[in-house]
Design an enzyme around this catalytic site. Structure first.
Site, PDB file in Angstrom:
ATOM      1  N   CYS A 178      67.674 -44.774 -16.609  1.00 29.83           N
ATOM      2  CA  CYS A 178      66.941 -45.999 -16.351  1.00 29.83           C
ATOM      3  C   CYS A 178      67.492 -46.368 -15.112  1.00 29.83           C
ATOM      4  O   CYS A 178      68.389 -45.826 -14.408  1.00 29.83           O
ATOM      5  CB  CYS A 178      67.519 -46.659 -17.388  1.00 29.83           C
ATOM      6  N   ASP A 180      69.006 -49.069 -14.507  1.00 29.97           N
ATOM      7  CA  ASP A 180      70.020 -50.013 -14.746  1.00 29.97           C
ATOM      8  C   ASP A 180      71.167 -49.471 -13.814  1.00 29.97           C
ATOM      9  O   ASP A 180      71.361 -48.187 -13.948  1.00 29.97           O
ATOM     10  CB  ASP A 180      70.553 -49.769 -16.110  1.00 29.97           C
ATOM     11  N   HIS A 243      69.660 -45.008 -22.592  1.00 30.41           N
ATOM     12  CA  HIS A 243      70.868 -45.525 -22.816  1.00 30.41           C
ATOM     13  C   HIS A 243      71.009 -46.457 -23.713  1.00 30.41           C
ATOM     14  O   HIS A 243      70.132 -47.044 -24.211  1.00 30.41           O
ATOM     15  CB  HIS A 243      71.539 -45.956 -21.452  1.00 30.41           C
ATOM     16  N   CYS A 254      69.414 -51.088 -23.208  1.00 27.88           N
ATOM     17  CA  CYS A 254      68.392 -51.146 -22.230  1.00 27.88           C
ATOM     18  C   CYS A 254      67.641 -52.357 -22.101  1.00 27.88           C
ATOM     19  O   CYS A 254      67.236 -52.654 -23.133  1.00 27.88           O
ATOM     20  CB  CYS A 254      67.721 -49.713 -22.392  1.00 27.88           C
TER      21      CYS A 254
END
Ligand SMILES: [Zn+2]
Ligand SMILES: [Zn+2]
Length: 520
Positions: A178, A180, A243, A254
């Site tokens: 991701c 992130d 995640h 997420c």
């Protein structure tokens, strides 16, 4: 008597009060509003206050130490941006101000502030938001420049490198985590993969929703290169990493999937199925890449591996949990622990009749073993669970990955070639920074970064042009949605066939309707 970990925990609790705020908290706004609550929860890998010390035979202590030193260097460098600018803001605004400000910044950060901005400050005031973005960008570039020295201690300790990946039967390991920021330490920290490996491609997308067409073109290029050089045995492996947060599952998971772990996992699985389907139908049955699904608990940095099913398709049924393996093998000697991991992987594969090759199983076994070191890293250095569970990114990077900068929660990274195709990822990033920065009057620093190959004529100019196009696209997309001038840009290019790394094409930090820039 207190164990080593317990002693360190006690010390850290006292020390941590001053420094547990996310990037950007200290300049303005109410710090209390964002102070995260400390979640106390058992660690699934090891009892932190148990009789047995959390020291696993398979953990590379020296490597953990080197990674911790690296993390501390980056942390200090990025933290000191705010501290230095606060000191600059407190300087008396007389005729000595520009010289004093430069001296202070040079001494503390190792670079200077834009002289023009200081000179004009007597009439325009100090544009702290612009200085803040400029200093962050400079800190990124300093980190890139010093990466060969600063990463040297741990880079050679990475077990999963080009050689190992080739031994497992793969010419490419294409990884999509991701976007992130909590996943941006994935390669060297969580998986102990050398980020400089030629065979590793890192392309982060919000929710791990990678672009199938771009992946198809990467697959085509890599396979073609293999075939042209008559190497036929090796395969392409695509890995998607979703995640979740074990401490705050419905809040700190997420963002792209509404913090729903199941949704994040099935979305990654669907993408992988589509990629395999696409390759098989465009090029022929059986040619689709091998796949692997990984889950990451971002509170512990512990991974979970889902092996492919009997047809080689991604499946959520089978999972090997690294935290559980850590607990099961703690106290075992090296050979016994290794054998246990191998058996666990074999058993998981057998339970669904997985088509995973011996090479893929070897890679999975190594990923689990590597992750044991990271689980212990979080136990030793972060009290077994990160104090800051949520977002704490300091800037956004769009375009190509910055190999020279590897750290959890330092930046949000959205891989894209054009804004039109990558807009969804940038939207998720802007939402995160709305809460993180804009709500407190901070700007959103965005670094646009593209790779080019200097051996190809005109490639650098085209990469620079693409940087500008993406920046203009972002400015147009968010005009009216964010305060005027809140988006600050640095445009950079890196040469994949030469030495140039993160070279600044231009910085656009000054607050003005024209988004005036100056050349570096
Ligand atoms: Zn995510
Ligand atoms: Zn690309």
């Amino acid at each position: 008597m207190l164990s080593r970990v317990q002693q360190r925990q006690a010390q850290r609790r006292v020390r941590s009060h001053a420094s547990h705020l996310p990037g950007g908290t200290l300049l303005r706004g109410c710090a209390d509003a964002v102070t995260p609550a400390r979640v106390v929860m058992a660690n699934p890998a090891c009892d932190l206050d148990g009789r047995q010390p959390c020291e696993h035979a398979l953990v590379d202590g020296g490597l953990n130490k080197a990674l911790y030193d690296y993390e501390a260097v980056l942390q200090a460098r990025f933290d000191s941006v705010e501290q230095t600018l606060q000191a600059v803001a407190r300087l008396p605004r007389d005729e000595t101000f520009p010289a004093q400000a430069q001296q202070l910044t040079r001494a503390r950060l190792g670079f200077e502030l834009p002289a023009e901005m200081l000179k004009r400050s007597w009439i325009e005031g100090l544009d702290m938001a612009a200085l803040y973005a400029h200093c962050l960008f400079e800190a990124v570039r300093v980190s890139a420049k010093q990466a060969p020295q600063e990463q040297d201690d741990w880079l050679h300790g990475m077990v999963i490198d080009d050689e190992f990946i080739a031994e497992c039967g793969y010419h490419t390991l294409d990884i999509t985590p991701c976007a992130d920021g909590r996943l941006q330490g994935l390669l060297p920290f969580v998986l102990r993969i050398a980020p400089t490996s030629e065979s590793v491609l890192l392309k982060a997308y919000a929710g791990a929703l990678f672009d199938i067409d771009l992946d198809l073109s990467d697959w085509t290029q890599r396979e073609l290169a293999q075939r042209l050089s008559a190497r036929l045995g090796a395969r392409y492996l695509k890995m998607a990493v979703y995640h979740y947060s074990s401490s705050a599952p419905s809040k700190e998971g997420c963002a792209a999937h509404g913090s729903d772990e199941g949704a994040a996992r099935s979305a990654a699985i669907t993408r992988l199925e589509q990629l395999r389907y696409g390759v098989a139908h465009a090029f022929g049955a059986g040619l689709g890449p091998d796949i692997l699904v990984l889950g990451l608990d971002t509170d512990l940095d512990a991974i979970r591996v889902h092996l492919p099913d009997a047809q080689g398709e991604p499946s959520e049924a089978v999972a090997v949990e690294a935290a559980q393996i850590y607990r099961e093998t703690l106290g075992m000697p090296v050979a016994q622990a290794r054998a246990h991991i191998m058996q666990s992987v074999d058993r998981a594969a057998a339970s669904v009749g997985s088509s995973a090759s011996a090479g893929l199983k070897r890679l999975v076994t190594q990923l689990i073993e590597a992750n044991l070191s990271q689980i212990e890293y979080v136990i030793q250095h972060h009290e077994g669970r990160y104090a800051h569970l949520g977002h704490g990114e300091r800037f956004i990077c769009v375009g190509d990955s910055i190999d020279e900068l590897q750290m959890r929660n330092l930046y949000y990274f959205a891989h894209l070639d054009t804004l039109e195709e990558g807009a969804a990822c940038v939207d998720v990033g802007l939402n995160i920074f709305e809460k993180l920065n804009l709500s407190r009057g901070f700007p959103v620093p965005i670094m646009v970064h593209f790779h080019y190959a200097s051996v190809i004529p005109g490639a650098r100019e085209r990469a620079a042009e693409r940087c500008k196009r993406v920046m203009r696209g972002i400015q147009a997309r968010y005009a009216g949605r964010v305060p005027d001038g809140a988006l600050k840009f640095a445009l950079c290019v890196s040469d994949v066939t030469g030495a140039e790394s993160l070279c600044l094409i231009g910085e656009y930090c000054v607050r003005s309707v024209r988004q005036e820039g100056y050349d570096a």
